[in-house]
Design a protein around this motif. Sequence first.
Motif, PDB file in Angstrom:
ATOM      1  N   ASP A   2      12.464 -17.579   5.770  1.00  0.00           N
ATOM      2  CA  ASP A   2      11.087 -17.914   5.413  1.00  0.00           C
ATOM      3  C   ASP A   2      10.184 -17.610   6.601  1.00  0.00           C
ATOM      4  O   ASP A   2      10.605 -17.725   7.758  1.00  0.00           O
ATOM      5  CB  ASP A   2      10.977 -19.392   5.026  1.00  0.00           C
ATOM      6  CG  ASP A   2       9.756 -19.677   4.155  1.00  0.00           C
ATOM      7  OD1 ASP A   2       9.931 -19.832   2.929  1.00  0.00           O
ATOM      8  OD2 ASP A   2       8.631 -19.725   4.694  1.00  0.00           O
ATOM      9  N   LEU A   3       8.943 -17.256   6.268  1.00  0.00           N
ATOM     10  CA  LEU A   3       7.970 -16.953   7.323  1.00  0.00           C
ATOM     11  C   LEU A   3       7.589 -18.206   8.112  1.00  0.00           C
ATOM     12  O   LEU A   3       7.345 -18.150   9.314  1.00  0.00           O
ATOM     13  CB  LEU A   3       6.717 -16.353   6.660  1.00  0.00           C
ATOM     14  CG  LEU A   3       5.568 -15.935   7.559  1.00  0.00           C
ATOM     15  CD1 LEU A   3       5.973 -14.775   8.453  1.00  0.00           C
ATOM     16  CD2 LEU A   3       4.357 -15.550   6.716  1.00  0.00           C
ATOM     17  N   SER A   4       7.548 -19.333   7.415  1.00  0.00           N
ATOM     18  CA  SER A   4       7.092 -20.577   8.035  1.00  0.00           C
ATOM     19  C   SER A   4       8.240 -21.313   8.713  1.00  0.00           C
ATOM     20  O   SER A   4       9.244 -21.641   8.085  1.00  0.00           O
ATOM     21  CB  SER A   4       6.462 -21.485   6.970  1.00  0.00           C
ATOM     22  OG  SER A   4       6.464 -22.836   7.390  1.00  0.00           O
ATOM     23  N   ARG A   5       8.085 -21.558   9.994  1.00  0.00           N
ATOM     24  CA  ARG A   5       9.113 -22.272  10.737  1.00  0.00           C
ATOM     25  C   ARG A   5       9.307 -23.685  10.203  1.00  0.00           C
ATOM     26  O   ARG A   5      10.425 -24.198  10.148  1.00  0.00           O
ATOM     27  CB  ARG A   5       8.746 -22.321  12.218  1.00  0.00           C
ATOM     28  CG  ARG A   5       9.810 -23.012  13.035  1.00  0.00           C
ATOM     29  CD  ARG A   5       9.663 -22.891  14.513  1.00  0.00           C
ATOM     30  NE  ARG A   5      10.842 -23.501  15.119  1.00  0.00           N
ATOM     31  CZ  ARG A   5      11.984 -22.859  15.316  1.00  0.00           C
ATOM     32  NH1 ARG A   5      12.101 -21.597  14.980  1.00  0.00           N
ATOM     33  NH2 ARG A   5      13.012 -23.475  15.854  1.00  0.00           N
ATOM     34  N   GLU A   6       8.207 -24.321   9.817  1.00  0.00           N
ATOM     35  CA  GLU A   6       8.304 -25.687   9.297  1.00  0.00           C
ATOM     36  C   GLU A   6       9.065 -25.726   7.976  1.00  0.00           C
ATOM     37  O   GLU A   6       9.798 -26.676   7.697  1.00  0.00           O
ATOM     38  CB  GLU A   6       6.904 -26.300   9.135  1.00  0.00           C
ATOM     39  CG  GLU A   6       6.185 -26.554  10.451  1.00  0.00           C
ATOM     40  CD  GLU A   6       7.010 -27.406  11.413  1.00  0.00           C
ATOM     41  OE1 GLU A   6       7.582 -28.414  10.957  1.00  0.00           O
ATOM     42  OE2 GLU A   6       7.099 -27.059  12.602  1.00  0.00           O
ATOM     43  N   MET A   7       8.872 -24.689   7.145  1.00  0.00           N
ATOM     44  CA  MET A   7       9.629 -24.646   5.893  1.00  0.00           C
ATOM     45  C   MET A   7      11.117 -24.474   6.191  1.00  0.00           C
ATOM     46  O   MET A   7      11.954 -25.112   5.565  1.00  0.00           O
ATOM     47  CB  MET A   7       9.143 -23.492   4.989  1.00  0.00           C
ATOM     48  CG  MET A   7       7.831 -23.669   4.277  1.00  0.00           C
ATOM     49  SD  MET A   7       7.479 -25.027   3.105  1.00  0.00           S
ATOM     50  CE  MET A   7       8.995 -25.651   2.532  1.00  0.00           C
ATOM     51  N   VAL A   8      11.442 -23.596   7.139  1.00  0.00           N
ATOM     52  CA  VAL A   8      12.854 -23.392   7.501  1.00  0.00           C
ATOM     53  C   VAL A   8      13.460 -24.696   8.032  1.00  0.00           C
ATOM     54  O   VAL A   8      14.593 -25.059   7.686  1.00  0.00           O
ATOM     55  CB  VAL A   8      13.013 -22.260   8.552  1.00  0.00           C
ATOM     56  CG1 VAL A   8      14.460 -22.131   8.996  1.00  0.00           C
ATOM     57  CG2 VAL A   8      12.526 -20.934   7.990  1.00  0.00           C
ATOM     58  N   ALA A   9      12.683 -25.422   8.831  1.00  0.00           N
ATOM     59  CA  ALA A   9      13.167 -26.707   9.367  1.00  0.00           C
ATOM     60  C   ALA A   9      13.413 -27.696   8.232  1.00  0.00           C
ATOM     61  O   ALA A   9      14.388 -28.462   8.246  1.00  0.00           O
ATOM     62  CB  ALA A   9      12.155 -27.263  10.368  1.00  0.00           C
ATOM     63  N   THR A  10      12.536 -27.662   7.214  1.00  0.00           N
ATOM     64  CA  THR A  10      12.704 -28.527   6.044  1.00  0.00           C
ATOM     65  C   THR A  10      13.989 -28.172   5.293  1.00  0.00           C
ATOM     66  O   THR A  10      14.747 -29.046   4.872  1.00  0.00           O
ATOM     67  CB  THR A  10      11.491 -28.358   5.105  1.00  0.00           C
ATOM     68  OG1 THR A  10      10.303 -28.656   5.832  1.00  0.00           O
ATOM     69  CG2 THR A  10      11.579 -29.277   3.908  1.00  0.00           C
ATOM     70  N   ALA A  11      14.224 -26.861   5.147  1.00  0.00           N
ATOM     71  CA  ALA A  11      15.454 -26.407   4.469  1.00  0.00           C
ATOM     72  C   ALA A  11      16.689 -26.841   5.252  1.00  0.00           C
ATOM     73  O   ALA A  11      17.692 -27.253   4.676  1.00  0.00           O
ATOM     74  CB  ALA A  11      15.427 -24.885   4.307  1.00  0.00           C
ATOM     75  N   ARG A  12      16.606 -26.757   6.558  1.00  0.00           N
ATOM     76  CA  ARG A  12      17.750 -27.121   7.406  1.00  0.00           C
ATOM     77  C   ARG A  12      18.092 -28.610   7.216  1.00  0.00           C
ATOM     78  O   ARG A  12      19.256 -28.977   7.042  1.00  0.00           O
ATOM     79  CB  ARG A  12      17.416 -26.835   8.869  1.00  0.00           C
ATOM     80  CG  ARG A  12      18.587 -27.023   9.813  1.00  0.00           C
ATOM     81  CD  ARG A  12      18.279 -26.419  11.176  1.00  0.00           C
ATOM     82  NE  ARG A  12      19.464 -26.392  12.009  1.00  0.00           N
ATOM     83  CZ  ARG A  12      19.648 -27.220  13.037  1.00  0.00           C
ATOM     84  NH1 ARG A  12      18.733 -28.121  13.348  1.00  0.00           N
ATOM     85  NH2 ARG A  12      20.758 -27.147  13.750  1.00  0.00           N
ATOM     86  N   GLU A  13      17.056 -29.414   7.223  1.00  0.00           N
ATOM     87  CA  GLU A  13      17.249 -30.854   7.050  1.00  0.00           C
ATOM     88  C   GLU A  13      17.821 -31.162   5.666  1.00  0.00           C
ATOM     89  O   GLU A  13      18.765 -31.927   5.522  1.00  0.00           O
ATOM     90  CB  GLU A  13      15.890 -31.549   7.225  1.00  0.00           C
ATOM     91  CG  GLU A  13      15.981 -33.039   7.433  1.00  0.00           C
ATOM     92  CD  GLU A  13      14.594 -33.635   7.655  1.00  0.00           C
ATOM     93  OE1 GLU A  13      14.366 -34.748   7.193  1.00  0.00           O
ATOM     94  OE2 GLU A  13      13.743 -32.951   8.274  1.00  0.00           O
TER      95      GLU A  13
END
Lengths: 64, 219
Positions: B75-86
């Motif tokens: 994903d382009l958004s780092r925050e979205m990737v962090a959300t997916a990781r969590e």
Amino acid sequence: MKEDLLDIVCCPLDKHDLELDATEREDGEIVTGTLTCTECGEVYPIEDGIPNLLPPDMRDEAPA
Amino acid sequence: MTDDESGGDGPSTGSVRATYDRIADHFSKTREYAWPEIEEFLDGRSGSVGLDVGCGNGRHTELLADRCDRALGVDLSREMVATARERSRERGFDYGLAQADASSLPVRDGVADLAVFVATLPHLPTREARIGSLDELARVLAPDGRALVSAWSTEHDRFDADEGFDTTVEWTLPGGEAVDRFYHIYDPEEFRRDVGSSGLELEAFEVSSGNCYGVVRSE
């Protein structure tokens, strides 16, 4: 990220292999480190377990 | 006006990213479940590597992880990737994640057996970038690989247009603050044309719930 992700990912610019330099590992995952393109030498950071594989000109755009 | 005349005042990839960085947490909470069209596409399909381009909170990456030996969400958004990781940790899913741009995928040629590119194409600010992202998908798909591409369409009830157009759609945060997101809304013919202009071949097409869906393979 896990090390075996390197079988799938590559440099976003020239699509060549990336070389891992892990500075912090935890539970078999790389938490902090870098991925360096074996062709163009571009360095991609890994922070909080997430590799940032954006092209470098997009990397520095500050989030709001 | 053609849809690739996005001028200096137009939206940039950076602003779409900044928007999703801001709304990631709230957005994720409202995107708990996979869309039925994606489940339909994935039904009966499997492979070695699954790829989710524009993975958001990872709700579709999870489905790929179930059907493939390994899966990767970008994903382009780092925050979205962090959300997916969590979310993947909470729910016990094991897949890779990376921050990446759909128009320059950090993915090896021909590696993806199964891919989804859902509700992401319309966020790319120019026709050139959108076709570039479709070309990238074609590049990374395995010879027998298949992908599902979706885009919000003029057929949706909320739009009153026959031709594709650029717009911004507000996301309202819990506090009431509205954040704009750039969209190119596709008309169905234009969707087929843009896919056809890329290195992808459209194998099946439908409009469902106001979205264009294309099952694609590499040409």
